[in-house]
Design a protein around this motif. Structure first.
Motif, PDB file in Angstrom:
ATOM      1  N   CYS A 499      30.667 -59.721 -25.934  1.00 51.24           N
ATOM      2  CA  CYS A 499      30.009 -59.368 -27.185  1.00 51.24           C
ATOM      3  C   CYS A 499      28.535 -59.116 -26.902  1.00 51.24           C
ATOM      4  O   CYS A 499      27.920 -59.820 -26.082  1.00 51.24           O
ATOM      5  CB  CYS A 499      30.193 -60.457 -28.241  1.00 51.24           C
ATOM      6  SG  CYS A 499      29.310 -61.993 -27.900  1.00 51.24           S
ATOM      7  N   GLU A 502      23.769 -54.046 -30.475  1.00 54.66           N
ATOM      8  CA  GLU A 502      23.167 -52.723 -30.309  1.00 54.66           C
ATOM      9  C   GLU A 502      22.462 -52.366 -31.617  1.00 54.66           C
ATOM     10  O   GLU A 502      23.069 -51.826 -32.530  1.00 54.66           O
ATOM     11  CB  GLU A 502      24.246 -51.694 -29.976  1.00 54.66           C
ATOM     12  CG  GLU A 502      23.684 -50.319 -29.601  1.00 54.66           C
ATOM     13  CD  GLU A 502      24.792 -49.356 -29.216  1.00 54.66           C
ATOM     14  OE1 GLU A 502      25.237 -48.595 -30.084  1.00 54.66           O
ATOM     15  OE2 GLU A 502      25.228 -49.388 -28.037  1.00 54.66           O
ATOM     16  N   LEU A 507      28.920 -55.389 -31.059  1.00 51.76           N
ATOM     17  CA  LEU A 507      29.940 -54.731 -30.253  1.00 51.76           C
ATOM     18  C   LEU A 507      30.802 -55.800 -29.587  1.00 51.76           C
ATOM     19  O   LEU A 507      30.299 -56.637 -28.804  1.00 51.76           O
ATOM     20  CB  LEU A 507      29.299 -53.845 -29.184  1.00 51.76           C
ATOM     21  CG  LEU A 507      28.426 -52.690 -29.700  1.00 51.76           C
ATOM     22  CD1 LEU A 507      27.857 -51.903 -28.534  1.00 51.76           C
ATOM     23  CD2 LEU A 507      29.237 -51.770 -30.606  1.00 51.76           C
ATOM     24  N   GLU A 509      34.103 -56.249 -27.071  1.00 53.14           N
ATOM     25  CA  GLU A 509      34.851 -55.463 -26.094  1.00 53.14           C
ATOM     26  C   GLU A 509      35.932 -56.321 -25.440  1.00 53.14           C
ATOM     27  O   GLU A 509      35.685 -57.484 -25.083  1.00 53.14           O
ATOM     28  CB  GLU A 509      33.927 -54.909 -25.016  1.00 53.14           C
ATOM     29  CG  GLU A 509      33.019 -53.801 -25.518  1.00 53.14           C
ATOM     30  CD  GLU A 509      32.198 -53.184 -24.393  1.00 53.14           C
ATOM     31  OE1 GLU A 509      31.553 -52.169 -24.640  1.00 53.14           O
ATOM     32  OE2 GLU A 509      32.221 -53.743 -23.260  1.00 53.14           O
ATOM     33  N   SER A 511      38.557 -55.627 -22.264  1.00 55.19           N
ATOM     34  CA  SER A 511      38.900 -54.672 -21.208  1.00 55.19           C
ATOM     35  C   SER A 511      39.867 -55.330 -20.211  1.00 55.19           C
ATOM     36  O   SER A 511      39.908 -56.554 -20.082  1.00 55.19           O
ATOM     37  CB  SER A 511      37.628 -54.200 -20.488  1.00 55.19           C
ATOM     38  OG  SER A 511      36.987 -55.280 -19.838  1.00 55.19           O
ATOM     39  N   ARG A 565      38.595 -46.390 -24.644  1.00 56.51           N
ATOM     40  CA  ARG A 565      38.237 -45.601 -23.463  1.00 56.51           C
ATOM     41  C   ARG A 565      39.088 -46.097 -22.298  1.00 56.51           C
ATOM     42  O   ARG A 565      39.120 -47.305 -22.016  1.00 56.51           O
ATOM     43  CB  ARG A 565      36.758 -45.774 -23.163  1.00 56.51           C
ATOM     44  CG  ARG A 565      36.233 -44.897 -22.039  1.00 56.51           C
ATOM     45  CD  ARG A 565      34.707 -44.754 -22.148  1.00 56.51           C
ATOM     46  NE  ARG A 565      34.082 -46.050 -22.315  1.00 56.51           N
ATOM     47  CZ  ARG A 565      33.626 -46.797 -21.296  1.00 56.51           C
ATOM     48  NH1 ARG A 565      33.768 -46.375 -20.055  1.00 56.51           N
ATOM     49  NH2 ARG A 565      33.049 -47.958 -21.528  1.00 56.51           N
ATOM     50  N   ILE A 573      39.340 -49.999 -21.947  1.00 63.00           N
ATOM     51  CA  ILE A 573      38.310 -50.738 -22.683  1.00 63.00           C
ATOM     52  C   ILE A 573      38.473 -50.419 -24.175  1.00 63.00           C
ATOM     53  O   ILE A 573      38.470 -49.247 -24.569  1.00 63.00           O
ATOM     54  CB  ILE A 573      36.886 -50.350 -22.229  1.00 63.00           C
ATOM     55  CG1 ILE A 573      36.699 -50.665 -20.748  1.00 63.00           C
ATOM     56  CG2 ILE A 573      35.839 -51.085 -23.075  1.00 63.00           C
ATOM     57  CD1 ILE A 573      35.359 -50.200 -20.193  1.00 63.00           C
ATOM     58  N   GLN A 575      36.747 -51.178 -27.771  1.00 64.28           N
ATOM     59  CA  GLN A 575      35.467 -51.637 -28.350  1.00 64.28           C
ATOM     60  C   GLN A 575      35.564 -51.652 -29.878  1.00 64.28           C
ATOM     61  O   GLN A 575      36.090 -50.724 -30.483  1.00 64.28           O
ATOM     62  CB  GLN A 575      34.335 -50.706 -27.912  1.00 64.28           C
ATOM     63  CG  GLN A 575      32.954 -51.183 -28.344  1.00 64.28           C
ATOM     64  CD  GLN A 575      31.882 -50.184 -27.942  1.00 64.28           C
ATOM     65  OE1 GLN A 575      31.656 -49.200 -28.635  1.00 64.28           O
ATOM     66  NE2 GLN A 575      31.234 -50.442 -26.802  1.00 64.28           N
ATOM     67  N   ARG A 577      33.219 -51.984 -33.303  1.00 63.06           N
ATOM     68  CA  ARG A 577      31.859 -51.928 -33.881  1.00 63.06           C
ATOM     69  C   ARG A 577      31.866 -52.615 -35.246  1.00 63.06           C
ATOM     70  O   ARG A 577      32.651 -52.243 -36.127  1.00 63.06           O
ATOM     71  CB  ARG A 577      31.383 -50.483 -34.042  1.00 63.06           C
ATOM     72  CG  ARG A 577      31.243 -49.745 -32.718  1.00 63.06           C
ATOM     73  CD  ARG A 577      30.847 -48.296 -32.942  1.00 63.06           C
ATOM     74  NE  ARG A 577      29.564 -48.191 -33.611  1.00 63.06           N
ATOM     75  CZ  ARG A 577      28.393 -48.186 -32.971  1.00 63.06           C
ATOM     76  NH1 ARG A 577      28.356 -48.298 -31.648  1.00 63.06           N
ATOM     77  NH2 ARG A 577      27.262 -48.074 -33.658  1.00 63.06           N
TER      78      ARG A 577
END
Length: 594
Positions: A499, A502, A507, A509, A511, A565, A573, A575, A577
């Motif tokens: 985490c 931004e 964010l 994530e 992965s 992604r 990954i 993510q 938001r």
């Protein structure tokens, strides 16, 4: 206010505004028309004055030259080196010329003659009519007259006179023969416009070609002095020239005669122009008052006729609200209010029917309350089952520990703890710290099952752990990483959970280094509606991912949600938001709502 009063005041106000607008427009148009007509008439009058002034001054100029032409003065002046006797004769000829000139017209006050050598000769009609101040000794003045080459120069003179100066030239040789200067009584100029001034209550000023005010044309009032001081006579081409002096508005008209010899100026105050509008004002005000009186009477009658049905309806509603007794209303007209009265008749009948059914509704309500109690009892019974399950799992855990099965016991313990937390957590939003604790227990179970095949790495910003996030937001993503990333790839799998912030965005994530996905698979996961009828591997997990994406979009808007992604055979990954919402901000918001 009652509706009747509102209608009355509205009608009166509308009529008042319209009458005032019409009256004001008519008054302004009338005044502007008077001003325009007066300006046109003034321009016509001063045009006539200019024509007459040109005629009179031209006659004087021609007379001075004609007497010079018919006299023997021209021949006498042509002689040079005169002896004393001839000098006396020459002076006599000049005196005769001046005498004939002065007494040829009754308005000539005096005359003077300046010889080419500078000697001057003067004569007056009366003993005290001295030509003092005529400029005879001013060489520059005489030079200016000569430069006009026989054209007369007019300028203001002393003792209420107007001066005319003209250079004379010999008829035979064309040489300069001297300058003649005449003093003319100002009455000869003033009688051109005295009667016009009296009729129009205006003031007319005469200016020469050098814009000098001919003072002999009468006493100059203060506004005329202001007009000359500001050089307003130069603004003759304005469509509506005016000025203000001593808090009074004045209109002026400037007209130049032919060859720009004279400027005729007429100045008149606006008060004089509008003095005749008092009758217009009186009748405008009278019509407004009469119109308002008539309009008030008509408005009272109209408002009463409009509101009669409203009064009947109000009385019937008041009576009905007391004892539900209703007398049928017969409206006086079929307008909207009359139709509303008919609808009220129908509504009152319906209400009476509803009142009669209230008793039956009370019985039904009692039955509904009884059923609600039954449902609550069944819900209480349903709460017993999870507690029984927790107790059973704890018993299995204790038995495993007693038999030395530490790993099985730990697995049972984590499963019970996970189940208790998933069923016991209340609310849809919770701190990120609690969500991560739940994920840790979930992953601890999988690490026991898969042993060394899974490695978990946490990359967390500690300052963000108090941020508020939706419940169960990470579990579908972690499950997807295990099932579709780690299980299907040989070797050790690594799952990273992180985490970071931004700006004002949080964010999250998840992965993995699993088998990855191609672009079509990613699009199929994020947009399943675009692929109807196609088989989906492990539909449960894919539904969980798209459910998380839609939940975030509904909670926080289209700017937030999931992004995937991935590179096939290497990594994936996912993510999320989210907006950063602190615990204290949530408490303040809830306190404000309370």
């Amino acid at each position: 206010m009652k509706l009747h009063t509102k209608f009355l005041l509205s009608f009166v106000l509308i009529i008042l505004i319209m009458v005032l607008m019409i009256g004001t427009v008519i008054y302004q148009v009338s005044v502007n028309t008077i001003k325009s007509n007066t300006a046109n008439y003034s321009r016509f009058l001063i045009g006539q004055i200019g024509i007459n002034l040109d005629k009179r001054t031209s006659d004087i100029e021609e007379l001075a030259f004609e007497l010079f032409r018919t006299s023997s003065l021209d021949r006498t002046l042509a002689q040079e080196n005169l002896d004393p006797a001839n000098q006396v004769f020459r002076s006599k000829e000049i005196a005769n010329y001046l005498s004939h000139l002065v007494y040829s017209r009754e308005y000539f006050q005096y005359a003077a003659y300046v010889e080419p050598n500078g000697d001057s000769h003067q004569i007056g009609r009366v003993f005290d009519a001295s030509p003092t101040g005529t400029g005879l000794a001013d060489e520059a003045h005489l030079e200016k007259i000569q430069q006009k080459r026989g054209k007369a120069l007019w300028y203001p003179g002393p003792l209420g006179t107007v001066m005319m100066a003209k250079a004379l030239y010999s008829l035979t040789s064309g040489a300069y023969a001297g300058t003649v200067i005449l003093g003319i009584g100002s009455d000869h100029i003033e009688n051109l416009y005295t009667e016009i001034n009296r009729l129009t209550s205006a003031n007319i000023l005469i200016l020469n070609e050098d814009n000098q005010l001919m003072e002999g044309s009468g006493n100059v009032p203060g506004f005329a002095a202001y007009f000359m001081e500001k050089k307003l006579y130069l603004e003759e081409n304005l469509p509506s020239p005016s000025f203000t002096w001593n808090r009074t508005n004045y209109l002026f008209t400037v007209l130049s005669t032919s060859m720009d010899k004279w400027k005729i100026v007429q100045i008149i105050s606006v008060e004089e122009l509008t003095r005749g509008t008092s009758a217009i004002t009186f009748w405008t005000v009278s019509i407004i008052i009469i119109s308002l009186l008539v309009a008030s009477i008509l408005a009272a009658i109209l408002s009463k006729s409009i509101t009669v049905n409203v009064r009947m309806l109000l009385q019937s509603m008041t009576s009905f609200s007391v004892d539900f007794s209703h007398k049928i209303i017969v409206p006086k007209s079929r307008d909207e209010v009359g139709l509303m009265a008919e609808k009220f008749n129908l509504m009152a009948e319906k209400i009476k029917e509803l009142v009669n059914s209230v008793y039956h509704e009370k019985l039904l309500k009692q039955k509904a309350e009884y059923r609600t109690l039954q449902f609550e009892y069944k819900a209480l019974q349903a709460q017993i089952n999870p507690h029984f399950l927790y107790n059973t799992l704890e018993s299995i855990y204790s038995m495993a520990k007693l038999k030395g099965e530490e790993q099985i016991g730990e697995l049972i313990y984590l499963l019970g703890s996970l189940l208790r937390e998933s069923l016991g957590r209340k609310g849809d939003i919770l701190p990120l710290r609690d969500e991560l604790d739940y994920i840790r227990k979930y992953l601890d179970i999988h690490q026991i099952i898969y042993e060394d095949k899974i490695e978990i790495i946490y990359e967390l910003d500690e300052s963000l752990l108090d941020s508020r996030v939706p419940k169960f937001i990470l579990q579908p993503l972690v499950e997807n990483a295990i099932k579709h990333g780690i299980e299907e790839k040989p070797g050790k799998g690594i799952i990273r959970i992180g985490c970071r912030a931004e700006g004002e965005t949080l964010l999250l994530e998840v992965s993995d280094n699993g088998i990855g996905m191609d672009d079509q698979t990613i699009d199929q996961v994020m947009n399943p509606e675009k692929y109807p009828g196609q088989p989906v591997k492990d539909k449960h997990t894919r539904v969980g991912i798209i459910s998380v994406h839609k939940r975030v979009g509904i909670l926080y808007g289209s700017g937030y949600g999931l992004a995937i992604r991935s590179v096939p055979g290497e990594f994936t990954i996912i993510q999320i938001r989210l907006p950063i919402i602190r615990e204290e901000e949530r408490d303040e918001e809830e306190g404000y709502r309370d």
